[in-house]
Design a protein around this motif. Structure first.
Motif, PDB file in Angstrom:
ATOM      1  N   HIS A  55       0.811  -1.218   0.000  1.00  0.00           N
ATOM      2  CA  HIS A  55       0.000   0.000   0.000  1.00  0.00           C
ATOM      3  C   HIS A  55       0.849   1.275   0.000  1.00  0.00           C
ATOM      4  CE1 HIS A  55      -3.832  -2.005   0.243  1.00  0.00           C
ATOM      5  NE2 HIS A  55      -3.351  -2.797   1.166  1.00  0.00           N
ATOM      6  N   GLU A 170     -12.933   2.279   4.763  1.00  0.00           N
ATOM      7  CA  GLU A 170     -13.101   1.573   3.477  1.00  0.00           C
ATOM      8  C   GLU A 170     -12.812   0.091   3.725  1.00  0.00           C
ATOM      9  OE1 GLU A 170     -10.099   2.585   0.525  1.00  0.00           O
ATOM     10  OE2 GLU A 170     -11.383   1.847  -1.097  1.00  0.00           O
ATOM     11  N   ASP A 171     -13.849  -0.730   3.695  1.00  0.00           N
ATOM     12  CA  ASP A 171     -13.681  -2.170   3.941  1.00  0.00           C
ATOM     13  C   ASP A 171     -13.619  -2.864   2.582  1.00  0.00           C
ATOM     14  OD1 ASP A 171     -13.539  -4.621   5.140  1.00  0.00           O
ATOM     15  OD2 ASP A 171     -15.636  -4.678   5.793  1.00  0.00           O
ATOM     16  N   ASP A 172     -12.522  -3.559   2.326  1.00  0.00           N
ATOM     17  CA  ASP A 172     -12.283  -4.040   0.961  1.00  0.00           C
ATOM     18  C   ASP A 172     -11.757  -5.490   0.921  1.00  0.00           C
ATOM     19  OD1 ASP A 172     -11.957  -3.940  -1.842  1.00  0.00           O
ATOM     20  OD2 ASP A 172      -9.903  -3.202  -1.664  1.00  0.00           O
ATOM     21  N   LEU A 186      -8.662   2.881  -5.071  1.00  0.00           N
ATOM     22  CA  LEU A 186      -9.092   2.750  -3.680  1.00  0.00           C
ATOM     23  C   LEU A 186      -9.334   4.143  -3.112  1.00  0.00           C
ATOM     24  CD1 LEU A 186      -6.492   0.161  -2.270  1.00  0.00           C
ATOM     25  CD2 LEU A 186      -8.727  -0.273  -3.318  1.00  0.00           C
ATOM     26  N   LEU A 188      -8.461   4.904  -0.255  1.00  0.00           N
ATOM     27  CA  LEU A 188      -7.177   5.128   0.414  1.00  0.00           C
ATOM     28  C   LEU A 188      -6.185   5.805  -0.529  1.00  0.00           C
ATOM     29  CD1 LEU A 188      -5.296   4.470   2.925  1.00  0.00           C
ATOM     30  CD2 LEU A 188      -4.590   2.459   1.627  1.00  0.00           C
ATOM     31  N   GLY A 193      -4.769   8.687   2.910  1.00  0.00           N
ATOM     32  CA  GLY A 193      -4.848   8.020   4.212  1.00  0.00           C
ATOM     33  C   GLY A 193      -5.015   8.931   5.401  1.00  0.00           C
ATOM     34  N   VAL A 196      -9.070   8.440   5.339  1.00  0.00           N
ATOM     35  CA  VAL A 196      -9.528   7.086   5.016  1.00  0.00           C
ATOM     36  C   VAL A 196      -8.723   6.057   5.799  1.00  0.00           C
ATOM     37  CG1 VAL A 196      -9.756   5.345   3.194  1.00  0.00           C
ATOM     38  CG2 VAL A 196     -10.270   7.740   2.688  1.00  0.00           C
ATOM     39  N   TYR A 198      -8.225   2.070   5.789  1.00  0.00           N
ATOM     40  CA  TYR A 198      -8.463   0.983   4.834  1.00  0.00           C
ATOM     41  C   TYR A 198      -8.415  -0.346   5.573  1.00  0.00           C
ATOM     42  CZ  TYR A 198      -7.740  -2.049   0.771  1.00  0.00           C
ATOM     43  OH  TYR A 198      -7.853  -3.030  -0.188  1.00  0.00           O
ATOM     44  N   SER A 199      -9.355  -1.223   5.235  1.00  0.00           N
ATOM     45  CA  SER A 199      -9.409  -2.531   5.881  1.00  0.00           C
ATOM     46  C   SER A 199      -9.479  -3.598   4.808  1.00  0.00           C
ATOM     47  CB  SER A 199     -10.678  -2.566   6.747  1.00  0.00           C
ATOM     48  OG  SER A 199     -10.963  -3.875   7.140  1.00  0.00           O
ATOM     49  N   SER A 200      -8.695  -4.663   4.965  1.00  0.00           N
ATOM     50  CA  SER A 200      -8.827  -5.775   4.030  1.00  0.00           C
ATOM     51  C   SER A 200      -8.520  -7.085   4.752  1.00  0.00           C
ATOM     52  CB  SER A 200      -7.930  -5.582   2.810  1.00  0.00           C
ATOM     53  OG  SER A 200      -8.250  -6.546   1.822  1.00  0.00           O
TER      54      SER A 200
END
Ligand SMILES: Cc1ncc(COP(=O)(O)O)c(C=O)c1O
Length: 370
Positions: A55, A170-172, A186, A188, A193, A196, A198-200
């Motif tokens: 990322h 942001e759940d991805d 994204l 993100l 950031g 945002v 970011y979750s994955s």
């Protein structure tokens, strides 16, 4: 009926798991004592560094958790102090709704259209009341609806977040499971950031039993979440993280993803073909990736009754209402997961459902009058 066909579970079918590869990776990974000890709250360091590099952020901004839902809990506990507003998509993934309800959050639903959430509707919510703790969104191949937010809306969403100082989660977990088209940026990436998080997760792209998910956060929030992780479970489950890291280090993730996408695309196509022969086109939007299709039922159909009748006919599925906050009304619909069933089961399962609703012509005329 003896053989229930389940469209209820958003999990990979056993034949979609890289069993032999992971078993071999585990053998290697677990010979390293570091994989059998406690790890820092932020996760097994080499895996944390791999994710950070992916990322383009510093490793300190990554917290690797025992599945991404765990990350949601740690973050939501930190952000929802008192009865703060949290904006969610309607419909949305049901488990965060249950967690937010437990935390006493004041959940504000934002209705989705076929392209996902409307940033202008979000802006209106933000102008109306006290600032929310965060927005929870699943912009790509959404659970439960399969919908994807187009690039222009993503840009506008990030603009709105900046204008209002809103934090977006942001759940991805499904973004890499793409069958058609080019990836949208994204949130993100668009934001960098600051607004945002970011979750994955590797649950949908490797194996859910590894229990590896992660958050990418602004630095201070990352430190807070890491502290919360340590005081909740001392150390993440390192064996799974080390096994996954070995899988990534050997370069097995890319080939596995290609195989997974190919197999899931066949299932998505089988689901769309079956639905097209039994239901009106307005009742479902073809997803371009992910695990789910959202089937809208005609206005007159009682959703709970339809789910019960489906179970009686040997098909398990999840009622649409489960994906809405308690007080939000919802049009009748069901979520169909095609990830855990074979193309042949998909065809048989949808044929069973088709027998439960009025004939197509009647459906179409009802839909036309809605
Ligand atoms: C949108 C979404 N977020 C998070 C999760 C949780 O995944 P994990 O296994 O990483 O906790 C799921 C699982 O179904 C999901 O659909």
């Amino acid at each position: 009926m003896a053989d229930t066909i389940s469209f209820a579970r958003g999990v990979p079918a056993p034949e979609l798991l890289p069993v032999e590869e992971l078993a071999d990776c585990a053998r290697t990974a677990l010979r390293d004592p570091a994989a059998l000890g406690y790890a820092p709250g932020g996760g097994f360091p080499p895996l944390r560094a791999w994710i950070a590099e992916r990322h383009g952020v510093e490793p300190e901004r990554v917290v690797v958790t025992n599945g991404s839902l765990q990350g949601f809990v740690l973050l939501a506990r930190r952000l929802v102090a008192g009865r703060r507003r949290v904006v969610v998509e309607a419909p949305t993934y049901d488990r965060p709704l249950a967690i937010l309800a437990e935390l006493g959050a004041d959940v504000v639903p934002l209705r989705l259209d076929d392209d996902g959430l409307d940033p202008e509707a979000l802006a209106a919510v933000l102008r109306e009341g006290p600032p929310p703790a965060f927005l929870y969104t699943i912009p790509t191949f959404q659970n439960p609806s399969g919908r994807t937010l187009p690039a222009a809306r993503r840009e506008r969403l990030v603009e709105v977040a900046r204008e209002h100082g809103l934090l977006v989660l942001e759940d991805d977990p499904y973004g890499l499971v793409r069958f058609d088209g080019e990836p949208e940026p994204l949130l993100l990436e668009l934001d960098g950031g600051e607004h945002v998080v970011y979750s994955s997760s590797f649950s949908k792209t490797a194996a859910p039993g590894l229990r590896v998910g992660y958050l990418v956060l602004p630095r201070t929030l990352a430190a807070d979440v890491e502290r919360a992780a340590v005081s909740t479970y001392l150390s993440p489950a390192v064996a799974g993280q080390a096994t996954l890291y070995e899988f990534l280090r050997r370069g097995l993730f890319g080939p596995h993803l290609r195989r997974l996408r190919a197999l899931l695309r066949v299932r998505r196509d089988a689901m769309l073909d079956a639905l097209a022969s039994a239901f009106a086109p307005e009742q479902f939007t073809p997803p371009r990736g992910g695990y789910f299709v959202w089937l809208r039922l005609p206005g007159g159909v009682d959703e709970g009754r339809f789910v019960a009748d489906a179970r009686g006919a040997g098909v398990a599925l999840v009622a649409g209402a489960d994906f809405y906050p308690a007080a939000a009304g919802s049009a009748p619909a069901v979520r169909l997961a095609y990830s855990a069933v074979s193309p042949e089961e998909i065809a048989r399962g949808v044929a069973r459902l088709a027998g439960l609703v009025p004939p197509l012509a009647a459906l179409e005329s009802r839909l036309a009058t809605r």
